[in-house]
Design a protein around this motif. Structure first.
Motif, short mmCIF file in Angstrom:
data_model
loop_
_atom_site.label_atom_id
_atom_site.label_comp_id
_atom_site.label_asym_id
_atom_site.label_seq_id
_atom_site.Cartn_x
_atom_site.Cartn_y
_atom_site.Cartn_z
N LEU A 167 0.83 -1.21 0.00
CA LEU A 167 0.00 0.00 0.00
C LEU A 167 0.86 1.26 0.00
N ARG A 168 0.31 2.33 -0.54
CA ARG A 168 0.92 3.66 -0.46
C ARG A 168 -0.06 4.55 0.28
N LEU A 169 0.48 5.43 1.11
CA LEU A 169 -0.39 6.34 1.87
C LEU A 169 -0.67 7.61 1.09
N TYR A 170 -1.87 8.13 1.25
CA TYR A 170 -2.24 9.43 0.66
C TYR A 170 -3.02 10.24 1.68
N SER A 171 -2.65 11.50 1.83
CA SER A 171 -3.38 12.39 2.74
C SER A 171 -4.78 12.61 2.19
N LEU A 188 -8.77 12.30 -2.73
CA LEU A 188 -7.32 12.42 -2.63
C LEU A 188 -6.83 13.41 -3.67
N CYS A 189 -5.62 13.88 -3.43
CA CYS A 189 -4.96 14.79 -4.37
C CYS A 189 -3.60 14.13 -4.67
N VAL A 190 -3.47 13.59 -5.87
CA VAL A 190 -2.32 12.71 -6.17
C VAL A 190 -1.46 13.27 -7.30
N ARG A 191 -0.18 13.36 -7.02
CA ARG A 191 0.77 13.76 -8.06
C ARG A 191 1.41 12.50 -8.65
N GLN A 192 1.44 12.44 -9.96
CA GLN A 192 2.11 11.29 -10.57
C GLN A 192 3.62 11.44 -10.39
N GLU A 194 7.24 10.97 -11.37
CA GLU A 194 8.00 10.74 -12.61
C GLU A 194 9.43 11.16 -12.38
N TYR A 195 10.35 10.32 -12.73
CA TYR A 195 11.76 10.70 -12.62
C TYR A 195 12.59 9.89 -13.60
N LYS A 196 13.82 10.33 -13.80
CA LYS A 196 14.73 9.57 -14.67
C LYS A 196 15.68 8.76 -13.80
N LYS A 204 7.95 5.94 -14.03
CA LYS A 204 6.71 6.46 -13.47
C LYS A 204 6.35 5.66 -12.23
N GLY A 205 5.94 6.34 -11.19
CA GLY A 205 5.58 5.68 -9.93
C GLY A 205 4.42 4.73 -10.12
N VAL A 206 4.46 3.60 -9.39
CA VAL A 206 3.45 2.55 -9.57
C VAL A 206 2.06 3.02 -9.14
N CYS A 207 1.94 3.41 -7.89
CA CYS A 207 0.62 3.70 -7.36
C CYS A 207 0.09 5.05 -7.84
N SER A 208 1.00 6.04 -7.92
CA SER A 208 0.53 7.37 -8.34
C SER A 208 0.07 7.33 -9.80
N THR A 209 0.72 6.49 -10.63
CA THR A 209 0.29 6.37 -12.02
C THR A 209 -1.04 5.62 -12.09
N TYR A 210 -1.13 4.54 -11.29
CA TYR A 210 -2.38 3.77 -11.20
C TYR A 210 -3.54 4.71 -10.86
P1 FAD Z 1 6.89 4.06 -6.46
O1 FAD Z 1 6.70 3.24 -7.67
O2 FAD Z 1 6.69 3.41 -5.14
O3 FAD Z 1 8.28 4.73 -6.54
C1 FAD Z 1 8.79 5.40 -5.41
C2 FAD Z 1 10.25 5.10 -5.35
O4 FAD Z 1 10.87 5.65 -6.49
C3 FAD Z 1 10.94 5.76 -4.17
O5 FAD Z 1 10.87 4.97 -3.04
C4 FAD Z 1 12.33 5.91 -4.70
O6 FAD Z 1 13.06 4.72 -4.47
C5 FAD Z 1 12.16 6.08 -6.17
N1 FAD Z 1 12.30 7.48 -6.56
C6 FAD Z 1 11.40 8.46 -6.38
N2 FAD Z 1 11.84 9.62 -6.88
C7 FAD Z 1 13.07 9.36 -7.37
C8 FAD Z 1 14.06 10.14 -8.02
N3 FAD Z 1 13.85 11.44 -8.25
N4 FAD Z 1 15.20 9.54 -8.39
C9 FAD Z 1 15.41 8.23 -8.16
N5 FAD Z 1 14.52 7.42 -7.56
C10 FAD Z 1 13.37 7.99 -7.16
N6 FAD Z 1 1.51 11.52 -2.50
C11 FAD Z 1 0.60 12.27 -3.18
O7 FAD Z 1 0.69 12.39 -4.40
N7 FAD Z 1 -0.42 12.90 -2.52
C12 FAD Z 1 -0.58 12.82 -1.17
O8 FAD Z 1 -1.51 13.42 -0.61
C13 FAD Z 1 0.35 12.01 -0.45
N8 FAD Z 1 0.23 11.88 0.88
C14 FAD Z 1 1.11 11.11 1.57
C15 FAD Z 1 0.97 11.00 2.95
C16 FAD Z 1 1.86 10.24 3.67
C17 FAD Z 1 1.68 10.13 5.17
C18 FAD Z 1 2.92 9.58 3.00
C19 FAD Z 1 3.90 8.76 3.77
C20 FAD Z 1 3.07 9.68 1.64
C21 FAD Z 1 2.17 10.44 0.90
N9 FAD Z 1 2.28 10.56 -0.49
C22 FAD Z 1 1.39 11.35 -1.17
C23 FAD Z 1 3.31 9.82 -1.25
C24 FAD Z 1 2.73 8.47 -1.73
O9 FAD Z 1 2.53 7.62 -0.62
C25 FAD Z 1 3.66 7.72 -2.68
O10 FAD Z 1 4.92 7.60 -2.08
C26 FAD Z 1 3.82 8.38 -4.02
O11 FAD Z 1 2.57 8.48 -4.68
C27 FAD Z 1 4.77 7.56 -4.90
O12 FAD Z 1 4.28 6.26 -4.97
P2 FAD Z 1 4.40 5.39 -6.32
O13 FAD Z 1 3.87 4.04 -6.07
O14 FAD Z 1 3.82 6.15 -7.46
O15 FAD Z 1 5.96 5.37 -6.53
#
Ligand code: FAD
Length: 392
Positions: A167-171, A188-192, A194-196, A204-210
């Motif tokens: 799971l990923r947390l979102y405020s 929720l307010c979610v930012r995708q 994205e990084y290189k 692209k982040g897994v959960c934020s893209t989902y």
């Molecule tokens: P993942 O696929 O899990 O990728 C994340 C991983 O990518 C990181 O752990 C890191 O290893 C790597 N990574 C990230 N950036 C880089 C970089 N620049 N260079 C190299 N590697 C990198 N997000 C929101 O959008 N909105 C919210 O309201 C929100 N609230 C949150 C509240 C809390 C309490 C917490 C703990 C987090 C919150 N987040 C929020 C962040 C959210 O939980 C996720 O972490 C975020 O969406 C990224 O998840 P993902 O699955 O897309 O990325």
């Protein structure tokens, strides 16, 4: 801890009255003791109090009308200087016990249904940020939450090891009544993300893209709610300073809706009479989230709400550099500290972890200008449950 300032005094002429408990040398270890010291002895006195195991409840600045004492002296009955303001350790706490937590866990998540997913950004913005709403109807127990909490989302699919995603947390960005005020949704307010990576590949982040791509009608695994760090005080006269960058605006949106949104006000029966001040940081104007709502609140409630923006790529700070949220904090340091002196004032910070050092630096500089040490004051505020930080 109480802190106040007396105008028209040079620092060295000022005296400070400290109220302390728990000094090891004290016969009455639990009772309060009061010390009055001149400014030049303030730091060393604080160090001695700490060394003796004492806890400073308050520091009050006043005129040099009382004799100076320090811990170890017998003068524990020095009258308190009139407090012009206070930072006490008796905060106006919310009823933490009644806050719901972990109603749904990863092994048996709640299955919510997406009702809405729309962009929060305007033409020309950087990146992608979506406002996403889920229907929570039908849960047993009902997935209740309060302002300032987060929920967990378990994205569909498997990770690189073939295991279900974590799971990923979102405020949470909606009040407990939801955006529709019917008490059966969460937004929720979610930012995708994205990084290189090192190889230069676009990741692209897994959960934020989902979540950013999700279609209305999709079923989603939800856990929680969690978190007690960012709860609002119950006190209708509390003051609330909010420091937000990017999606860190989510909890602030819930507070501001609770305070100023008419239907929400009717539902919650909570009449906010204090001052709320939002500092919002964004790279460009089109990246400001919920900006029109906040502008509207400011027009409707000019005595209760102030909205200060730091738009890094468009505005300049006093040194000619980019305007970040910490520059705005420094600019308004005096007013911020005057508010913090009031024990009814809470400060909330939310956004990317990278914002913390800048804010800390700005608060240190602002505190030093008042003859105070932020590294000592911050833990006192934290202990008083008035300094709330959620960064990620
Ligand atoms: P993942 O696929 O899990 O990728 C994340 C991983 O990518 C990181 O752990 C890191 O290893 C790597 N990574 C990230 N950036 C880089 C970089 N620049 N260079 C190299 N590697 C990198 N997000 C929101 O959008 N909105 C919210 O309201 C929100 N609230 C949150 C509240 C809390 C309490 C917490 C703990 C987090 C919150 N987040 C929020 C962040 C959210 O939980 C996720 O972490 C975020 O969406 C990224 O998840 P993902 O699955 O897309 O990325």
């Amino acid at each position: 801890m109480r802190v106040s300032s007396a105008a028209n005094n040079t620092y060295n002429e000022r005296v400070f009255t400290l109220v302390v408990v728990g000094l090891q040398s004290s016969n009455q270890r639990r009772s309060e003791q009061t010390f009055t010291v001149s400014y030049d002895r303030l730091q060393s006195t604080v160090q001695r109090i700490n060394a003796c195991g004492g806890r400073i409840l308050s520091v009050t600045a006043g005129n040099a009308s009382a004799p100076a004492h320090s811990p170890g002296s017998s003068a524990s009955n020095v009258p308190k200087a009139p407090a012009t303001s206070t930072v006490t350790d008796t905060p106006s706490k919310p009823a933490h016990k009644t806050v719901p937590v972990n109603l749904y866990k990863p092994k048996a998540p709640f299955i919510g249904t997406v009702t809405e997913n729309y962009s929060l950004l305007k033409e020309g913005a950087i990146g992608r940020v979506q406002h996403i709403t889920f229907d929570l109807s039908g849960g047993d127990p009902h997935l209740a939450y309060v302002e300032g909490q987060s929920i967990g989302i378990i994205p569909e699919g498997e990770d690189a090891k073939g295991k279900p995603h974590k799971l990923r947390l979102y405020s949470i960005a909606s009040t407990r009544h939801g955006d529709n005020m019917e008490g059966n949704t969460v937004s929720l307010c979610v930012r995708q993300l994205e990084y290189k990576n090192e190889a230069g590949e676009e990741i692209k982040g897994v959960c934020s893209t989902y979540l950013c791509d999700i279609e209305p009608g999709t079923k989603v695994k939800i856990t929680g709610p969690v978190g007690k760090e960012m709860l609002l005080p119950d006190d209708e006269d509390a003051n609330v300073i909010m420091l937000a960058t990017g999606t860190g605006i989510a909890p602030m949106r819930t507070y501001l809706r609770r305070m100023f949104e008419p239907t929400e006000q009717e539902k919650n029966g909570w009449t906010f009479r204090g001052k709320a001040w939002l500092f919002m940081g964004a790279p460009k104007t089109p990246n400001l989230l919920y900006d029109e709502d906040f502008e509207h609140y400011e027009r409707q409630y000019p005595d209760n709400f102030r909205y200060t923006k730091a738009i890094s790529r468009e505005q300049q700070n006093t040194k000619g550099g980019r305007m970040y949220i910490q520059d705005r904090v420094l600019e308004h340091a005096d007013e911020i500290f005057s508010m913090i002196e009031n024990p009814k004032t809470h400060v909330y910070m939310c956004g990317l972890r990278g914002m913390e050092p800048g804010i800390d630096e700005a608060m240190s500089a602002a505190a030093a200008a008042k003859g105070l040490d932020w590294s000592e004051l911050r833990p006192q505020l934290k202990k008083a449950e008035r300094w709330h930080v959620e960064t990620y």
